[in-house]
Design an enzyme around this catalytic site. Structure first.
Site, short mmCIF file in Angstrom:
data_model
loop_
_atom_site.label_atom_id
_atom_site.label_comp_id
_atom_site.label_asym_id
_atom_site.label_seq_id
_atom_site.Cartn_x
_atom_site.Cartn_y
_atom_site.Cartn_z
N HIS A 1 54.30 94.86 -33.81
CA HIS A 1 52.95 94.32 -33.87
C HIS A 1 52.21 94.85 -35.10
CE1 HIS A 1 52.75 98.15 -31.68
NE2 HIS A 1 51.55 98.31 -32.21
N ASP B 1 55.64 101.24 -31.75
CA ASP B 1 54.93 102.49 -31.46
C ASP B 1 55.82 103.67 -31.11
OD1 ASP B 1 52.47 101.43 -32.02
OD2 ASP B 1 51.98 100.92 -29.95
N HIS C 1 54.76 97.22 -37.12
CA HIS C 1 55.46 98.43 -36.73
C HIS C 1 55.69 98.39 -35.22
CE1 HIS C 1 51.22 99.14 -35.86
NE2 HIS C 1 51.60 100.07 -35.00
N ARG D 1 35.61 96.08 -37.50
CA ARG D 1 36.36 95.81 -36.27
C ARG D 1 36.60 97.14 -35.55
NH1 ARG D 1 41.84 96.16 -34.70
NH2 ARG D 1 42.82 94.30 -33.81
#
Length: 652
Positions: free
Chosen positions: A596, A526, A524, A606
């Site tokens: 990204h 931002d 996507h 994570r």
């Protein structure tokens, strides 16, 4: 929809299919009747003197009667086809295909499900769950070529023509672009006819409407006229999008003039160049090309006999007359209207795939293609990078060039190992599953649990003693440190404000990691809606269009998978991959230049601090402003909550 939620998936699929078919047949019937009555009943010109308007008004009445007599046997009463605004909007956004896809899955019709999902996704490219479903369909069934059941053929042909052009397959490019033009003018006629249907009168309560004959005619006709005038935008806008493809119709002629030149048809090349110049008469590149083609034809054909295409002249003439009438109405009748620029061009003329002929194998004075693809709009600020990192312990790793992109930087040692551990301890005490995603515990993939928390929540928990206040303060301080580094490195000449700050963890769910082929976070951008099929990123809601820069500060490396990746706008071609570790930070500009995502986390947890920034103070993060006030109070003589007369249970 009722059948779907009632678990009757066969009934749901049957009703949804019938609804979609009915909508298509309704439009086809109306088009057929209105086209037939246009041909059978010509509108007569008014005559002079008293009663001179009767021939014209009489022909209007006869055409209305013709349309009604044609439509009623096919469609029945008009009331049968009235739908609520919300329902019409759902069909416009292709929502029925979302339900259909899920119903087909339950019925084990995987091929139909894949095509329904693809049809929905083409109008909703920001929909991450459907995007992930499509990847699953492709990997499980091996089916790569999916069908868009609502495809607009002129758009499909145009895209195919551009793809062939980019590959220098000029004969095929010409075939598809000519077909696209034919389809465009056919769709334009249909659009004009459909505008002759009922209109909404937003400024009038119809029960109290007491306008005279000519006012009433003018009111209705202006609605129709505005609708017809906007067909240019409608035909250039992909399904589900708000913004049209800029300069869409002229671009057909722009591609064609150069493609015809490449195959040696200089007459057609000149014809298309002259057609393009109808829309942009001052375009220096195409003017130069037209002159060059005339020179090539000298002695064989008189260039003056080669005219722009009739359909282009006709459309442009009609468009200008519509514009004139709408401006007259705006000036004299108080009709609210602002003329858009329907033939926008952005940025300098350039060819992204073919070198200009002046430096290729063509003669030096050969023609240039004025444009292949629409260039990205010029940024409203000068892009720079390489500024100071402000903190001696922060280590520079890679810049934009080394990361194969624009406005990117990778840094290490932004925070220490001890700070990572402390932040991780804070995270375990304050994070909530689905935070920021309306409680959805797995918003991006069903194979991971997503948890998050904001700065203000951390400080609140610190006041309440649920986490150490010093640790909660650390979250605030390191996010401010990251903001200062980003502002300095990218040499921004105005303040960078927080837009949103989020401490996030993604945890692999046990028993769900075998043969995983999805992403932890799909590709996507931002601040715009990434549309890989169109090679576009649409800067429009629901995207956070005000975001300018983004950063991710990683807290740990003891997990498997989870690499951060940049891609091309196709959302497939990876340009850089980054393995997270404690203290590592990746920062980049938030637009379509930096698509990204995150690879699947297949084992462990994570964690990172996700930061989004804006240059517009109107979009400052509200929680951050409140957190700033709390920190300011804390900094007053270093007082604790009890000394500052703050009730720890109060909401901040």
């Amino acid at each position: 929809v009722e059948a779907y939620y009632g678990g009757d998936f066969a009934g749901a699929a049957r009703c949804l299919e019938r609804a979609l078919r009915s909508r298509r047949e309704l439009r086809a019937a109306r088009l057929r009747c209105r086209r037939l009555c246009r041909a059978q009943v010509r509108l007569e010109e008014p005559g002079p003197g008293p009663g001179g308007d009767l021939p014209f008004l009489g022909s209007v009445l006869r055409r209305a009667d013709c349309v009604r007599r044609c439509e009623e046997p096919l469609l029945g009463p008009v009331s049968r086809h009235r739908a609520a605004e919300e329902v019409r909007a759902d069909f416009q956004r292709r929502v029925p295909y979302s339900y259909l896809q899920r119903a087909y899955i339950q019925l084990n019709k995987l091929e139909e499900a894949a095509n329904a999902a693809h049809t929905f996704f083409m109008a909703n490219p920001e929909h991450m769950e459907i995007q992930q479903d499509l990847e699953n369909y492709k990997s499980t069934s091996g089916k790569v070529n999916l069908i868009d059941w609502e495809a607009r053929q002129h758009m499909e042909d145009y895209s195919a023509g551009v793809r062939h052009y980019d590959k220098e397959e000029y004969e095929l490019a010409i075939e598809f672009l000519e077909r696209a033009l034919k389809g465009y003018y056919s769709e334009d006629e249909d659009c004009q006819i459909m505008c002759e249907g009922p209109q909404r009168f937003e400024e009038h309560e119809y029960l109290d409407y007491k306008a005279g004959l000519y006012e009433a005619i003018a009111d209705h006709y202006l609605q129709v006229l505005a609708c017809k005038h906007d067909c240019v935008r409608e035909l250039a806008t992909r399904s589900g999008r708000i913004s049209p493809i800029e300069n869409f119709l002229p671009l057909h002629y722009d591609y064609l003039q150069f493609a015809y030149y490449r195959v040696g048809d200089y007459v057609k090349a000149l014809e298309c160049a002259k057609s393009y110049l109808l829309f942009h008469p001052d375009d220096e590149d195409v003017l130069e090309n037209a002159g060059y083609y005339e020179g090539l034809l000298e002695g064989t054909v008189d260039p003056a006999t080669i005219k722009p295409r009739k359909e282009a002249k006709s459309l442009l003439r009609r468009h200008k007359l519509e514009s004139h009438l709408l401006r007259v109405a705006a000036a004299g009748l108080g009709y609210a209207y602002t003329e858009p620029n329907y033939w926008n061009r952005y940025g300098p003329r350039q060819d992204e795939h073919s070198v200009p002929s002046s430096i290729s194998s063509e003669p030096e004075d050969g023609p240039r293609l004025s444009l292949t693809k629409k260039p990205m709009p010029k940024p409203d600020r000068e892009l720079k990078e390489g500024g100071p990192l402000l903190y001696s312990d922060v280590k520079f790793v890679y810049n934009s060039q080394q990361l194969n992109g624009t406005q990117r930087v990778l840094l290490d040692n932004v925070i220490s190992e001890e700070q990572c551990r402390e932040l991780h301890r804070v995270a375990s005490g304050i994070m909530l599953a689905g935070d920021g995603y309306r409680g959805k515990t797995s918003p991006h993939t069903p194979n991971e649990r997503f948890e998050g928390a904001t700065v203000l929540k951390a400080l609140k928990y610190g006041y309440e003693g649920r986490v150490p206040l010093r640790s909660a303060r650390l979250f605030y301080d390191i996010s401010e440190k990251a903001r200062r580094i980003v502002q300095s490195y990218f040499l921004l000449n105005s303040t960078l404000y927080f837009s949103y700050t989020h401490l996030v963890c993604r945890t692999a769910l046990s028993g769900q990691q075998e043969r995983r082929n999805d992403l932890s976070h799909p590709i996507h951008a931002d601040n715009c809606l990434l549309d890989p099929e169109a090679n576009e990123c649409w800067k429009e809601p629901p995207a956070y269009t005000f975001r300018d820069y983004s950063a991710l500060l990683y807290m740990n490396a003891d997990f498997e998978g989870g690499e951060f990746i940049f891609t091309e706008m196709d959302a497939k071609t990876v340009t850089a991959s980054i393995k997270p570790k404690c203290g590592r930070m990746i920062s980049f500009s938030s637009g379509g230049e930096n698509p990204h995502g995150v690879k699947a986390v297949t084992k462990g947890q994570r964690c990172a601090v996700a930061l989004w920034f804006t240059l517009d103070p109107l979009y400052r993060e509200l929680e951050r402003i409140q957190a700033d006030e709390v920190i300011a109070m804390l900094d007053q003589e270093h007082l604790g909550p009890s000394e500052m007369n703050i009730n720890p249970k109060d909401e901040l």
